[in-house]
Design a protein around this motif. Sequence first.
Motif, PDB file in Angstrom:
ATOM      1  N   GLU A 266       8.369  44.519   9.200  1.00  0.00           N
ATOM      2  CA  GLU A 266       7.129  43.822   8.859  1.00  0.00           C
ATOM      3  C   GLU A 266       6.923  43.721   7.344  1.00  0.00           C
ATOM      4  O   GLU A 266       6.524  42.671   6.845  1.00  0.00           O
ATOM      5  CB  GLU A 266       5.945  44.551   9.506  1.00  0.00           C
ATOM      6  N   GLN A 267       7.189  44.787   6.619  1.00  0.00           N
ATOM      7  CA  GLN A 267       7.012  44.777   5.165  1.00  0.00           C
ATOM      8  C   GLN A 267       7.902  43.725   4.500  1.00  0.00           C
ATOM      9  O   GLN A 267       7.527  43.143   3.491  1.00  0.00           O
ATOM     10  CB  GLN A 267       7.286  46.168   4.575  1.00  0.00           C
ATOM     11  N   ASP A 268       9.055  43.454   5.081  1.00  0.00           N
ATOM     12  CA  ASP A 268       9.954  42.435   4.531  1.00  0.00           C
ATOM     13  C   ASP A 268       9.354  41.035   4.652  1.00  0.00           C
ATOM     14  O   ASP A 268       9.612  40.168   3.815  1.00  0.00           O
ATOM     15  CB  ASP A 268      11.315  42.465   5.237  1.00  0.00           C
ATOM     16  N   VAL A 269       8.551  40.794   5.692  1.00  0.00           N
ATOM     17  CA  VAL A 269       7.870  39.505   5.846  1.00  0.00           C
ATOM     18  C   VAL A 269       6.888  39.325   4.687  1.00  0.00           C
ATOM     19  O   VAL A 269       6.813  38.252   4.081  1.00  0.00           O
ATOM     20  CB  VAL A 269       7.155  39.402   7.216  1.00  0.00           C
ATOM     21  N   VAL A 270       6.168  40.390   4.363  1.00  0.00           N
ATOM     22  CA  VAL A 270       5.234  40.359   3.227  1.00  0.00           C
ATOM     23  C   VAL A 270       6.005  40.120   1.929  1.00  0.00           C
ATOM     24  O   VAL A 270       5.609  39.296   1.097  1.00  0.00           O
ATOM     25  CB  VAL A 270       4.429  41.684   3.149  1.00  0.00           C
ATOM     26  N   LEU A 271       7.118  40.818   1.758  1.00  0.00           N
ATOM     27  CA  LEU A 271       7.936  40.644   0.547  1.00  0.00           C
ATOM     28  C   LEU A 271       8.506  39.228   0.451  1.00  0.00           C
ATOM     29  O   LEU A 271       8.600  38.677  -0.642  1.00  0.00           O
ATOM     30  CB  LEU A 271       9.059  41.678   0.503  1.00  0.00           C
ATOM     31  N   ALA A 272       8.874  38.644   1.585  1.00  0.00           N
ATOM     32  CA  ALA A 272       9.387  37.266   1.590  1.00  0.00           C
ATOM     33  C   ALA A 272       8.307  36.304   1.097  1.00  0.00           C
ATOM     34  O   ALA A 272       8.573  35.407   0.292  1.00  0.00           O
ATOM     35  CB  ALA A 272       9.876  36.869   2.976  1.00  0.00           C
ATOM     36  N   ARG A 273       7.068  36.503   1.566  1.00  0.00           N
ATOM     37  CA  ARG A 273       5.958  35.655   1.102  1.00  0.00           C
ATOM     38  C   ARG A 273       5.729  35.846  -0.397  1.00  0.00           C
ATOM     39  O   ARG A 273       5.525  34.870  -1.131  1.00  0.00           O
ATOM     40  CB  ARG A 273       4.665  35.993   1.858  1.00  0.00           C
ATOM     41  N   GLN A 274       5.753  37.098  -0.842  1.00  0.00           N
ATOM     42  CA  GLN A 274       5.549  37.373  -2.271  1.00  0.00           C
ATOM     43  C   GLN A 274       6.660  36.761  -3.119  1.00  0.00           C
ATOM     44  O   GLN A 274       6.397  36.201  -4.186  1.00  0.00           O
ATOM     45  CB  GLN A 274       5.457  38.886  -2.514  1.00  0.00           C
ATOM     46  N   THR A 275       7.881  36.863  -2.641  1.00  0.00           N
ATOM     47  CA  THR A 275       9.015  36.271  -3.354  1.00  0.00           C
ATOM     48  C   THR A 275       8.852  34.757  -3.431  1.00  0.00           C
ATOM     49  O   THR A 275       9.039  34.152  -4.491  1.00  0.00           O
ATOM     50  CB  THR A 275      10.341  36.639  -2.656  1.00  0.00           C
ATOM     51  N   ALA A 276       8.489  34.136  -2.312  1.00  0.00           N
ATOM     52  CA  ALA A 276       8.302  32.678  -2.292  1.00  0.00           C
ATOM     53  C   ALA A 276       7.185  32.261  -3.244  1.00  0.00           C
ATOM     54  O   ALA A 276       7.319  31.264  -3.965  1.00  0.00           O
ATOM     55  CB  ALA A 276       7.992  32.207  -0.874  1.00  0.00           C
ATOM     56  N   ARG A 277       6.090  33.007  -3.281  1.00  0.00           N
ATOM     57  CA  ARG A 277       4.975  32.694  -4.180  1.00  0.00           C
ATOM     58  C   ARG A 277       5.428  32.769  -5.644  1.00  0.00           C
ATOM     59  O   ARG A 277       5.153  31.873  -6.436  1.00  0.00           O
ATOM     60  CB  ARG A 277       3.814  33.662  -3.941  1.00  0.00           C
ATOM     61  N   LYS A 278       6.163  33.829  -5.970  1.00  0.00           N
ATOM     62  CA  LYS A 278       6.665  34.004  -7.344  1.00  0.00           C
ATOM     63  C   LYS A 278       7.603  32.862  -7.723  1.00  0.00           C
ATOM     64  O   LYS A 278       7.485  32.275  -8.803  1.00  0.00           O
ATOM     65  CB  LYS A 278       7.383  35.354  -7.450  1.00  0.00           C
ATOM     66  N   LEU A 279       8.530  32.515  -6.835  1.00  0.00           N
ATOM     67  CA  LEU A 279       9.502  31.460  -7.114  1.00  0.00           C
ATOM     68  C   LEU A 279       8.828  30.095  -7.220  1.00  0.00           C
ATOM     69  O   LEU A 279       9.172  29.292  -8.087  1.00  0.00           O
ATOM     70  CB  LEU A 279      10.585  31.435  -6.038  1.00  0.00           C
TER      71      LEU A 279
END
Length: 136
Positions: free
Chosen positions: A14-27
Amino acid sequence: MTLRSSGTQPIHIEQDVVLARQTARKLATECGMRLIDLTKMVTAVSELARNTMVYGGGGDMDWEIHDREDDHKVGLRLTFRDEGPGIADIKLAMTDGWTSGSGMGLGLTGAKRLVDEFELETEPGKGTRITITRWT
């Protein structure tokens, strides 16, 4: 088209889903996306990352930032890949309003509407690969 940068974000818990969203937002921010486009991209990522974890048993989100010379646009391309069971009925999965009952209820068609480019490759027993791109 010129590749500017790339990387991979694992999606297993689940935490990786949050990290994926954060990564996408940053990019998306690095690409200079407007807030509305950034929001659409992050929403699509949320749906696809969750699908990767829940239905694919985990996988990866590969990311690439591209420069398109012909119109001077910058694009964020994300590929979600897993080695899960694949999608047995692509036609059903790509039907508006269809949901398996979990996730955001957007389904694949909702994610597709939020991006400029959407590619789906799947084979039962061999996993799924979904690539989305949004251009600035």
